[in-house]
Design a protein around this motif. Structure first.
Motif: not given
Ligand SMILES: *Cc1c(COP(=O)(O)O)cnc(C)c1O
Length: 434
Positions: A6-7, A9, A31, A255, A311-312, A315, A318-319
């Motif tokens: 996630t940090k 790509k 992810m 999630s 974060v997941r 995501r 797409d945040d």
């Protein structure tokens, strides 16, 4: 299936790598690069399928590039000798009982699959691993049970001293053999931080093949999607849209629901139900993610100030906060509201729930009130009420039945290593004896 961090790509990993590393080296989360869709034909006839058949199909849809269908069948067969039944609680609301596994909490679904998947890989590579896991209560028990006496695996569990129930503690501290429990004088967040630090420590990673079993591990996330499909299979005949209410702490469970949704499971909406540790409901409200130190509540497995799967979760959208809020609504409750709800469910439906489950039920009711609409509500029951027997009996003012399995546990002496919450102490322990 390939994964990205996630940090970063471009930081890609295979399934095996993601499962054993648990965290990418940049400290992000793994992810899936692409999420395959479940076959429409399978969804069409899903109501005739057993839990295991559903699990095989979902797992194979995701992991077909990595593992043969035959081996997936073996993994599923080894992992699951228990089910996820739904039961009706109100005219429109159903409980999804996720506590029929060995540790009597939903984390068995993730832990058992992860254990079976890791032993599949370990048998092929002949490696040995050390699993580090922080627990707020139920993860430890599920992981301990999942990996107990699995060849090539040793497990070190960190739990916050005095902050887990008697039964939970016994589940962590009584197995022995390849399972070691460390009792940390600190909070769950401290335990989680120690585990994260260990993974980033070059001396430790040189000495051991470290693996994590927390809900950040993709091997726990994947199997938790199975029961969302299974709930759908059981309720499809009602012909109404489904809304899932998920009692949340680290947000692995929710999630996994989003993963199922992205694979094509028809889900109308998700409810993120929390106790006073409400970083996610606040984010859903105002678009700002502001984690706070965790506070203690009676739903202790959800006492997480800074949920590791946040974060997941975002995501998957797409945040984009707006898109997140279209699919997820947040509700949070204090202990008094939780206890009141436990009494209400017992009074109205003669059904005993643990405090986490009560939070989910309450979230569903409030969503229904706020939103209206004709839907079938499913609230996830994440633990058997007997795991929190003192609290449940005190709240309901009645004695409840303890399953044999748990009774036996209570009579066994606990064995733990007591430790302060510094990384220095943890590292010393790991470097010397464990
Ligand atoms: C772990 C746990 C939760 C929280 O699940 P997350 O996936 O961390 O959100 C809720 N209830 C119980 C009983 C648990 O053990």
């Amino acid at each position: 299936m390939l994964f990205y961090s996630t940090k970063t790509k471009s930081l890609e990993a295979s399934l095996e790598e993601a499962v054993f590393r648990s965290l990418p080296q940049d400290n992000g989360l793994y992810m899936p690069i692409a999420i395959p869709r479940i076959s429409p034909e399978f969804l069409e006839g899903i109501e005739t399928k057993s839990f295991k058949e559903i699990a095989v199909e979902v797992a194979y849809t995701l992991l077909a590039d990595d593992i043969s269908r035959q081996d997936i069948e073996k993994i599923i067969d080894k992992a699951y000798d228990f089910e996820a039944p739904v039961k009706q609680i109100t005219p429109d609301d159903y409980v999804l009982e996720l506590f029929h596994g060995p540790s009597m909490a939903f984390k068995d679904f993730g832990a058992r699959f992860m254990a079976a998947l890791m032993s599949y890989f370990l048998l092929r590579s002949k490696k040995e691993i050390k699993i580090l896991v922080a627990t707020s209560g139920d993860t430890g028990g599920a992981v301990a049970q999942g990996f107990y006496n699995v060849p090539g695996v040793s497990v070190t569990i960190l739990y916050p001293s005095g902050k887990v129930s008697d039964i939970q503690e016994k589940q962590l501290t009584t197995l022995g053999n390849n399972i070691t429990a460390i009792e940390v004088y600190g909070t769950f967040d401290d335990c989680q931080k120690l585990v994260k630090e260990a993974f980033l420590d070059s001396e430790l990673t040189a000495k051991y093949n470290l693996a994590s079993a927390n809900s950040i591990n993709i091997a726990r996330l994947i199997p938790q999607s199975f029961y969302f499909f299974s709930a759908y299979a059981q309720l499809k005949k009602l012909g109404k849209p489904l809304v899932f209410s998920v009692p949340s702490g680290n947000f692995g469970n929710l999630s996994a629901g989003l993963l199922a949704y992205r694979m094509g499971l028809p889900v109308e909406h998700f409810i993120a139900a929390t106790n006073l540790n409400d970083a996610v409901p606040r984010y859903l409200e105002n678009g700002t993610y502001q984690p706070l130190p965790s506070v203690e509540t009676i739903s202790n497995a959800m006492d997480v100030g800074n949920p590791s799967n946040f974060v997941r979760m975002v995501r998957f959208f797409d945040d984009d906060w707006k898109r997140v809020t279209e699919k997820i609504s947040g509700f949070s409750y204090n202990d008094e509201q939780t206890r009141k709800t436990m009494r209400e469910i017992y009074g109205n439906a003669n059904y005993v729930v643990c405090p986490h489950t009560a939070v989910a039920f309450r979230g569903l009711q409030d969503f229904r009130q706020k939103q209206g609409g004709d839907f079938t509500g499913v609230f996830l029951s994440t633990a058997h009420p007997a795991k929190f027997i003192d609290l449940v009996e005190e709240t309901l003012g009645k004695t409840i039945e303890i399953p044999e399995r748990l009774k036996l546990l209570l009579s066994i002496e606990k064995v733990s290593i007591k430790m302060d919450a510094s990384f220095y102490s943890f590292k010393n322990l790991l470097m010397s004896s464990l």
